[in-house]
Design a protein around this motif. Structure first.
Motif, PDB file in Angstrom:
ATOM      1  N   GLU A  93     -18.432  39.031 -15.162  1.00  0.00           N
ATOM      2  CA  GLU A  93     -18.531  38.075 -16.790  1.00  0.00           C
ATOM      3  C   GLU A  93     -19.604  36.912 -15.650  1.00  0.00           C
ATOM      4  OE1 GLU A  93     -14.550  39.010 -18.686  1.00  0.00           O
ATOM      5  OE2 GLU A  93     -14.771  36.673 -17.802  1.00  0.00           O
ATOM      6  N   MET A  94     -20.125  37.019 -15.474  1.00  0.00           N
ATOM      7  CA  MET A  94     -21.499  35.878 -14.927  1.00  0.00           C
ATOM      8  C   MET A  94     -23.440  35.892 -15.065  1.00  0.00           C
ATOM      9  SD  MET A  94     -20.261  33.222 -13.230  1.00  0.00           S
ATOM     10  CE  MET A  94     -18.450  32.761 -12.150  1.00  0.00           C
ATOM     11  N   GLY A  95     -23.737  35.353 -15.445  1.00  0.00           N
ATOM     12  CA  GLY A  95     -25.482  35.492 -15.022  1.00  0.00           C
ATOM     13  C   GLY A  95     -26.125  34.553 -14.442  1.00  0.00           C
ATOM     14  N   GLY A  96     -27.742  34.375 -14.731  1.00  0.00           N
ATOM     15  CA  GLY A  96     -27.772  33.253 -14.710  1.00  0.00           C
ATOM     16  C   GLY A  96     -27.731  32.769 -12.791  1.00  0.00           C
ATOM     17  N   MET A  97     -27.485  31.003 -12.140  1.00  0.00           N
ATOM     18  CA  MET A  97     -27.861  31.117 -10.987  1.00  0.00           C
ATOM     19  C   MET A  97     -26.921  32.095 -10.141  1.00  0.00           C
ATOM     20  SD  MET A  97     -29.503  27.761 -10.947  1.00  0.00           S
ATOM     21  CE  MET A  97     -31.353  27.014 -11.375  1.00  0.00           C
ATOM     22  N   PHE A  98     -26.457  32.580  -9.777  1.00  0.00           N
ATOM     23  CA  PHE A  98     -25.022  33.702  -9.330  1.00  0.00           C
ATOM     24  C   PHE A  98     -25.736  34.423  -8.887  1.00  0.00           C
ATOM     25  CE2 PHE A  98     -22.252  36.229  -9.402  1.00  0.00           C
ATOM     26  CZ  PHE A  98     -20.280  35.741  -8.734  1.00  0.00           C
ATOM     27  N   THR A  99     -25.114  34.863  -6.414  1.00  0.00           N
ATOM     28  CA  THR A  99     -25.385  36.680  -6.462  1.00  0.00           C
ATOM     29  C   THR A  99     -24.492  36.045  -5.376  1.00  0.00           C
ATOM     30  OG1 THR A  99     -26.524  37.015  -5.082  1.00  0.00           O
ATOM     31  CG2 THR A  99     -26.984  34.763  -4.634  1.00  0.00           C
ATOM     32  N   THR A 100     -24.361  36.695  -4.602  1.00  0.00           N
ATOM     33  CA  THR A 100     -22.564  36.881  -3.809  1.00  0.00           C
ATOM     34  C   THR A 100     -23.660  36.489  -1.771  1.00  0.00           C
ATOM     35  OG1 THR A 100     -23.424  39.638  -3.651  1.00  0.00           O
ATOM     36  CG2 THR A 100     -21.650  38.326  -4.584  1.00  0.00           C
ATOM     37  N   LEU A 101     -23.262  35.863  -0.786  1.00  0.00           N
ATOM     38  CA  LEU A 101     -22.887  35.660  -0.064  1.00  0.00           C
ATOM     39  C   LEU A 101     -22.145  37.509   0.638  1.00  0.00           C
ATOM     40  CD1 LEU A 101     -23.989  34.570   2.475  1.00  0.00           C
ATOM     41  CD2 LEU A 101     -21.937  33.460   2.883  1.00  0.00           C
ATOM     42  N   LYS A 102     -23.379  38.345   1.436  1.00  0.00           N
ATOM     43  CA  LYS A 102     -21.501  39.301   2.032  1.00  0.00           C
ATOM     44  C   LYS A 102     -21.856  39.239   3.350  1.00  0.00           C
ATOM     45  CE  LYS A 102     -22.690  42.334  -1.820  1.00  0.00           C
ATOM     46  NZ  LYS A 102     -23.260  43.695  -2.400  1.00  0.00           N
ATOM     47  N   VAL A 103     -20.661  38.859   4.062  1.00  0.00           N
ATOM     48  CA  VAL A 103     -20.690  39.040   5.242  1.00  0.00           C
ATOM     49  C   VAL A 103     -20.026  40.088   6.400  1.00  0.00           C
ATOM     50  CG1 VAL A 103     -19.362  36.950   7.275  1.00  0.00           C
ATOM     51  CG2 VAL A 103     -20.468  36.427   5.436  1.00  0.00           C
ATOM     52  N   ARG A 104     -20.218  40.854   6.652  1.00  0.00           N
ATOM     53  CA  ARG A 104     -19.546  41.820   7.180  1.00  0.00           C
ATOM     54  C   ARG A 104     -20.234  42.197   9.284  1.00  0.00           C
ATOM     55  NH1 ARG A 104     -19.056  42.002   2.746  1.00  0.00           N
ATOM     56  NH2 ARG A 104     -19.520  43.727   1.543  1.00  0.00           N
TER      57      ARG A 104
END
Length: 467
Positions: free
Chosen positions: A390-401
């Protein structure tokens, strides 16, 4: 895939090239064109001074050639087609096939020579935002230089005098050209160890930009001042924005520039960061403090750094809630709590695609998959491992592994949570929760006694009864 084009076949450019014979060029550098919106791997320098390269989110770095110790680039200002997210493209203006244009990376002390060819239908210039340079190279049309007319090539030449995070954009018909996507990132790396600039394992950069593209159309409305409906990072909206993929315990730097018409509080989950630089250069260490949100005002650059020491998929976004929505209309009435029972089915007999707008909130909109006009995006979208994001626009993820290899920027997929570390539904018995029963005190008595609350009742004119 990168393609090379020979622009010297154009008679107009041959004439324009003659005007730059003072730099003793045998020919213009061949421009490199990028056709994909994917995040390209870092461009490791194969000539000139060495440096640790950046990764441009959903973008790329412009190659150069060395000519007698001068680092030469070729930018082509031209109309481009940019995929905002899968299912939507926009007809923009940019550089070398993309909007934003390619990132330019140089080293402190480099002499740079930038050829700018204008393939737009109107004149343009380029301003090198934040650079110290000769006044005649600053790129303000009419003030510092003649406009670059269509079909002509101009040359900018100066020394990159200080390290930092910068950008480039037109200073000619700015309202149109920047609203159409003309901008790009510039990074100047330090030539030697700088006490204010730490070495990092991952160095990302992107620009904040926004567009007003009506559903079903392709070209932005350039006269929009504030009511944009597409909030983007490097001209991409979620779910089209790539994740930032890092290794556990990497030192990470993220460089952000704002060329929208408003400020953006950029928020990172799961970690604290330091603001280590602006377009004025690295910040003194005495001015740095840890925070999880930093505001990036219009025309500003912010450089943040943190230790990625928490595994997981961490949200990274603008904290203005409307900026994490796509194709957002601003005149939609609030319908929360309004009973639509029986009405929607009657309306659908006349308008098959009709949908109740937010009777219980807006989340239903993401789940019901309302039919969309051509070439637009749903307001809220994205499917995560536990359901709709339920997001859009200026959104992403930081994936730390922990198993992400050094220098590997591939998406590792969804995080596998250790047992017992995911929030879950409680099914036991619960006591009645405590609730506030008072509105609170006031600083001082009112001059007149407040009346009891008034119940608002709506009375419709006789002509509208029976609805």
């Amino acid at each position: 895939m990168m393609k090379r084009r020979d622009f010297l076949a154009s008679a107009g450019l041959v004439v324009a090239a003659s005007s730059v014979s003072r730099v003793a060029m045998a020919a213009l550098p061949e421009p490199v064109i990028q056709a994909t919106p994917d995040t390209m791997p870092p461009l490791v320098p194969n000539s000139g001074r060495p440096y640790n390269p950046v990764v441009t989110l959903n973008g790329w770095t412009l190659p150069w050639r060395m000519n007698n110790g001068v680092k030469e680039f070729h930018l082509v200002a031209e109309p481009v087609v940019r995929e905002i997210a899968p299912g939507m493209v926009a007809h923009l203006w940019g550089y070398n096939g993309q909007s934003p244009g390619p990132t330019i990376e140089v080293v402190e002390g480099d002499r740079v020579r930038l050829f700018v060819t204008n393939k737009l239908p109107e004149h343009t210039t380029i301003h090198w935002h934040g650079q110290r340079l000769p006044n005649g190279m600053d790129g303000v049309g009419g003030l510092n230089q003649p406009q670059i007319q269509p079909g002509k090539t101009f040359v900018y030449e100066f020394v990159a005098r200080r390290p930092g995070t910068f950008m480039y954009h037109p200073h000619a018909d700015e309202m149109t050209q920047m609203a159409m996507g003309m901008m790009g990132f510039w990074v100047t790396h330090p030539k030697t160890r700088n006490p204010l600039i730490d070495e990092v394992n991952r160095d990302f950069c992107f620009l904040l930009n926004a567009y007003d593209v009506e559903p079903g159309s392709y070209t932005p409305k350039v006269n929009t001042m504030l009511d944009f409906n597409l909030w983007t990072w490097n001209s991409r909206s979620f779910p089209g924005i790539d994740s930032l993929n890092v290794r556990l315990n990497d030192k990470v730097r993220i460089r952000i520039g704002n060329l929208t018409m408003t400020n953006h509080p950029i928020h990172l989950h799961g970690h604290e960061f330091l603001v280590t630089g602006t377009d004025g250069g690295p910040t003194p260490k005495s001015t740095r403090w840890y925070e999880v949100t930093t505001d990036v005002a219009v025309g500003q650059m912010r450089q943040i750094e943190f230790l990625a020491d928490e595994e997981g998929d961490w949200a990274f976004h603008c904290h203005k809630s409307h900026h994490t929505m796509n194709a957002m209309g601003h005149d939609v009435p609030t319908m929360v709590g309004v009973d639509h029972s029986g009405i929607a089915s009657k309306i659908r007999k006349l308008i098959p695609d009709y949908m109740v707008m937010g009777e219980r909130g807006m989340a239903d909109m993401a789940e019901m998959e309302m039919p969309l006009p051509d070439n637009t995006l749903p307001m809220m979208t994205g499917q995560g491992p536990f359901g709709p994001v339920e997001m859009g626009g200026m959104f992403t993820t930081l994936k730390v592994r922990r198993d992400q290899k050094p220098g590997d920027y591939k998406d590792p997929g969804w995080f596998k949570h250790p047992v017992g570390t995911v929030a879950y539904e409680f099914k036991g018995s619960m006591a009645e929760p405590q609730r506030a029963s008072s509105a609170g005190n006031q600083a001082m008595p009112r001059a007149t006694q407040a009346s009891s609350p008034t119940e608002v009742r709506v009375r419709k004119p006789n002509a509208h009864t029976g609805h």
